[in-house]
Design an enzyme around this catalytic site. Structure first.
Site, PDB file in Angstrom:
ATOM      1  N   SER A 192       0.467  -1.086   0.006  1.00 34.75           N
ATOM      2  CA  SER A 192      -0.067   0.223   0.320  1.00 34.75           C
ATOM      3  C   SER A 192       0.808   1.490  -0.382  1.00 34.75           C
ATOM      4  O   SER A 192       1.818   1.545   0.546  1.00 34.75           O
ATOM      5  CB  SER A 192      -0.924  -0.028   0.846  1.00 34.75           C
ATOM      6  OG  SER A 192      -1.622   1.326   1.813  1.00 34.75           O
ATOM      7  N   TYR A 205      -1.603  -1.414  10.955  1.00 30.90           N
ATOM      8  CA  TYR A 205      -2.359  -1.542   8.442  1.00 30.90           C
ATOM      9  C   TYR A 205      -1.324  -1.130   8.211  1.00 30.90           C
ATOM     10  O   TYR A 205      -0.156  -2.108   7.493  1.00 30.90           O
ATOM     11  CB  TYR A 205      -3.576  -0.950   8.252  1.00 30.90           C
ATOM     12  CG  TYR A 205      -3.845  -0.745   7.554  1.00 30.90           C
ATOM     13  CD1 TYR A 205      -4.207  -2.062   6.161  1.00 30.90           C
ATOM     14  CD2 TYR A 205      -3.104  -0.106   6.447  1.00 30.90           C
ATOM     15  CE1 TYR A 205      -4.525  -2.145   4.630  1.00 30.90           C
ATOM     16  CE2 TYR A 205      -3.435   0.028   4.708  1.00 30.90           C
ATOM     17  CZ  TYR A 205      -3.958  -1.477   4.149  1.00 30.90           C
ATOM     18  OH  TYR A 205      -3.755  -1.319   3.172  1.00 30.90           O
TER      19      TYR A 205
END
Length: 300
Positions: A192, A205
């Protein structure tokens, strides 16, 4: 099997069109969320025809029921691959993905279960081999996120769960698949943009996504002599069910408007990067990460 949900999805916008900069503020109470409840529906398929780049290949995709995973499954099928999709328990979404794959004349194996568990990963690989007799491409993509205001709000349970799904599963599934991957195989890991720029409210995360980058680079070096390529994709803001099932309405409504292109990305726009990394077009690439993120420069 019922018709795929993508049948009423909008196509990917062209340069002459102005994609919507905002999403509906409608949220979902249950994670990881359902694509059938999203407004608007994510664009899972591009209008271009395939060019047989993955004919004869078999791919295993985690989180393949919706979002980026669904778009990758459809894109792979369009290029001639049979696919297996692993997902937690979203059976309706998975059936829609299977119908979309089969529309291209390819086979789709549905694999429900929690990939955070070692036994599930091992069972998934065995089922793929039993169904298709081979495995050529592994896409580690499943993820979860739980926003918190501060590190003080992240419980041990949340921390361990996020790491179990987002990075431990990558280790476990790769370990189970590796004995069955031959020369020319490809492993593609979804990381990401948060791995590069950080995200204070997604601390656990973004930490796992940083770990995926290091995992990709290290594994690539370890498998290069075996002829197995390992690369990653680091999407920016994208429109999967994880977003309306995670964030509050005000954030969902404007999600993606802060990137240079001023809009959220569609899963179909991200899937092209996976096709490239799975095909021989990327035969001289390993240990690399592609960045479809709407124009944000991350220098990574």
């Amino acid at each position: 099997m019922r018709a795929p949900a993508l049948a009423h999805s909008k196509r990917v916008p062209t340069k002459s069109e102005k994609p919507s900069k905002q999403r509906s503020a409608k949220t979902q109470a249950r994670r990881p969320g359902s694509e059938s409840e999203m407004d608007p529906k994510p664009q899972a398929e591009r209008p271009e025809k395939g060019s047989d780049r993955l004919v004869g290949k078999v791919a295993l995709i985690t989180g393949g029921d919706s979002g980026i995973g669904r778009a990758v499954a459809i894109a792979f099928a369009r290029e001639g691959a049979d696919v297996a999709i692993a997902y937690l328990e979203e059976d309706d979404d998975a059936q829609d993905t299977a119908a979309a794959v089969e529309k291209f004349g390819r086979r789709c194996l549905l694999l429900p279960g929690d990939v955070a568990e070692t036994r599930t990963c091992e069972k998934h690989v065995k089922k793929v081999l039993k169904k298709f007799g081979r495995l050529d491409v592994l896409v580690n993509n499943a993820a979860e996120q739980h926003p918190q205001e501060s590190i003080e709000d992240i419980s041990d349970e949340q921390l361990e769960r996020t790491f179990a799904t987002n990075i431990f599963a990558y280790f476990r599934l790769t370990r189970a698949a590796l004995p069955h991957l031959g020369e020319g195989a490809a492993i593609i890991n979804t990381t990401s943009v948060t791995a590069y720029r950080g995200s204070p409210k997604l601390l656990d995360y973004s930490s796992t996504k940083g770990a995926i980058v290091s995992f990709t680079r290290s594994l690539a070096k370890g498998l290069a002599e075996r002829g197995i390529r390992v690369n990653g994709v680091a999407p920016g803001p994208v429109w999967p069910p994880l977003i309306p099932s995670t964030f509050p309405p005000e954030k969902v409504e404007k999600f993606g408007s802060d990137v240079p292109m001023k809009r959220v990305g569609e899963p179909a726009e991200i899937a092209s990067a996976f096709v490239f990394l799975a095909s021989l077009e990327s035969s001289y690439m390993t240990g690399q990460v592609l960045h479809p993120n709407g124009g944000e420069v991350v220098n990574g």
